[in-house]
Structure formats: structure tokens, C-alpha cells
Scaffold this motif. Structure first.
Motif, short mmCIF file in Angstrom:
data_model
loop_
_atom_site.label_atom_id
_atom_site.label_comp_id
_atom_site.label_asym_id
_atom_site.label_seq_id
_atom_site.Cartn_x
_atom_site.Cartn_y
_atom_site.Cartn_z
N PRO A 136 8.56 0.99 -6.36
CA PRO A 136 7.91 1.20 -7.66
C PRO A 136 6.73 2.15 -7.54
N GLY A 137 6.68 3.12 -8.44
CA GLY A 137 5.62 4.11 -8.43
C GLY A 137 5.99 5.40 -7.73
N ASP A 138 7.04 5.39 -6.91
CA ASP A 138 7.46 6.61 -6.23
C ASP A 138 7.91 7.66 -7.25
N GLN A 139 7.69 8.93 -6.92
CA GLN A 139 8.12 10.02 -7.78
C GLN A 139 9.55 10.43 -7.44
N GLN A 149 0.82 -1.20 0.00
CA GLN A 149 0.00 0.00 0.00
C GLN A 149 0.86 1.25 0.00
N ALA A 150 2.12 1.11 0.45
CA ALA A 150 3.01 2.27 0.49
C ALA A 150 3.65 2.54 -0.86
N ASP A 151 3.57 1.56 -1.79
CA ASP A 151 4.19 1.75 -3.10
C ASP A 151 3.58 2.95 -3.81
N GLY A 152 4.45 3.77 -4.40
CA GLY A 152 3.98 4.88 -5.22
C GLY A 152 3.66 6.14 -4.45
#
Length: 207
Positions: free
Chosen positions: A54-57, A14-17
Motif C-alpha cells: 500500500p502506498g507504492d507508486q 516503514q517500507a510501505d509506500g
């Protein structure tokens, strides 16, 4: 349970991105990015400490002086893997961190002197990340350009001339060959570019 794996469903967290980060380009990579278009940035050797999911800016920075040159999103994992697959307790080998570009500013970077970096990868709070990215302003409108490369080639046939042309292009590349670019429909505005920057090709103007 409060472990990270407790929040995972089908391998996703849930923390991804949700994270925002600053990534520092390795030495020499800024020049390479200005020469040839890349869809992604791949970083290796990021061992130890927290790393993007994965998905983090990601804000991509060049150093000396610090400046923002691109924005992207993590497309690949950076979690370490065992050096020996048969021994999960063996030393960890960091995977490649893959960042997909979403905005490029290699030709017009913006200053980031006030940003304190803790190494090649630094976590940022969301407000700092947004303030940094907002300095880029609106994305420029895309348009059509005509790009050409003219080489005088001596050959015994047209086909041989074409083969020699591509051989020279591969050998010399963008570091030595000037490319000529102009807006479509406005060839009089043609400019020459070498090493990713505008270059004067008229020797009389250098006098």
C-alpha cells in the motif's frame, strides 16, 4: 530482528509506500478503461513473487506494443490469505491488488518499448519509474465540456420515453451509442465519440 514484521508498527511497515512498479493491464482492460471512467484498477490472480505494498507508486502499461497509459498508487493489499481461514497452512489465495489512479493517459499513451517486463507485475528502480512517468509531460488543464446523447424514441408519454431512453443506454452502452462532446461555450466544435474514440457521424464525408 530482521524480519519484515520487526519493522511494523500498528500494522504498517516503514517500507510501505516507497516502492515503484510496472503493472500490465489484463487483456481487454485497456479498451474497457477507455470506454468508462474508473477511479481504481483492480487486479486479481497475482500469486507468487514480490508484490506492491500500500502506498507504492505504479506505472500502468498496456501491451502490444508496450505503452504507458496511467499512473497510480496502491490503495489495497496484495498479500495472500489462507484458502481455509481455520488452517493458516492451507494454500494461499491472492487478494485483489487495488490501484488508485493519479494520472490517466489512455487516450494519448506514451511508448515504453525499452521497458523489460517480468510478468503482470514488475518492480522498477526509482530512476526508471521517474523517467517513464516524465514522458507524460505536464498534466493537461481541466476544463468544462458539454456531453450529450440524443436518441429518437417513440413512446406514449414523456415519462415512458425517459424510461425507454435509460433502457437503451443500459442495453447499448458506449460500445454502440455515439456521445457528442464540445467545449462549454463552443458547441460548433462538437465531436462524436464511439468506443472511446472520435467517430465521424456524417455519412456524406465518408463518400
Amino acid at each position: 530482528m530482521t524480519t519484515d514484521t520487526a519493522h511494523r508498527v500498528n500494522g504498517a511497515s516503514q517500507a510501505d509506500g516507497t516502492g515503484t512498479w510496472a503493472v500490465l493491464l489484463p487483456a481487454g482492460r485497456y479498451d474497457a478503461e477507455r470506454l468508462v471512467h474508473h477511479d481504481t484498477l483492480e487486479l486479481t490472480g497475482l500469486d507468487g513473487g514480490s508484490l506492491p505494498r500500500p502506498g507504492d507508486q505504479v506505472a500502468v502499461l498496456a501491451d502490444e506494443p508496450p505503452r504507458l497509459v496511467a499512473v497510480g498508487r496502491v490503495a489495497g493489499p496484495a498479500a495472500g490469505r489462507p484458502e481455509d481461514p481455520d488452517d493458516p497452512q492451507s494454500d494461499r489465495v491472492p487478494d485483489t491488488l487495488v490501484i488508485a489512479y493519479t494520472r490517466r493517459a489512455f487516450d494519448e499513451p506514451v511508448p515504453a518499448d525499452a521497458l523489460l517486463l517480468g510478468g503482470p507485475v514488475t518492480p522498477l528502480d526509482a530512476a526508471t519509474f521517474r523517467e517513464l512517468v516524465d514522458r507524460l509531460g505536464p498534466a493537461p488543464q481541466r476544463r468544462t465540456w458539454l456531453v450529450s446523447l440524443d436518441l429518437p424514441i417513440e413512446a406514449d408519454s414523456p415519462a415512458e420515453a425517459v424510461r425507454l431512453f435509460w433502457a437503451y443506454v443500459q442495453e447499448l452502452g458506449p460500445r454502440e451509442l455515439p456521445a457528442f462532446v464540445s467545449p462549454s461555450g463552443d458547441e460548433l466544435a462538437m465531436q462524436a465519440f464511439v468506443l472511446g474514440a472520435e467517430a465521424n457521424q456524417d455519412p456524406e464525408e465518408d463518400d
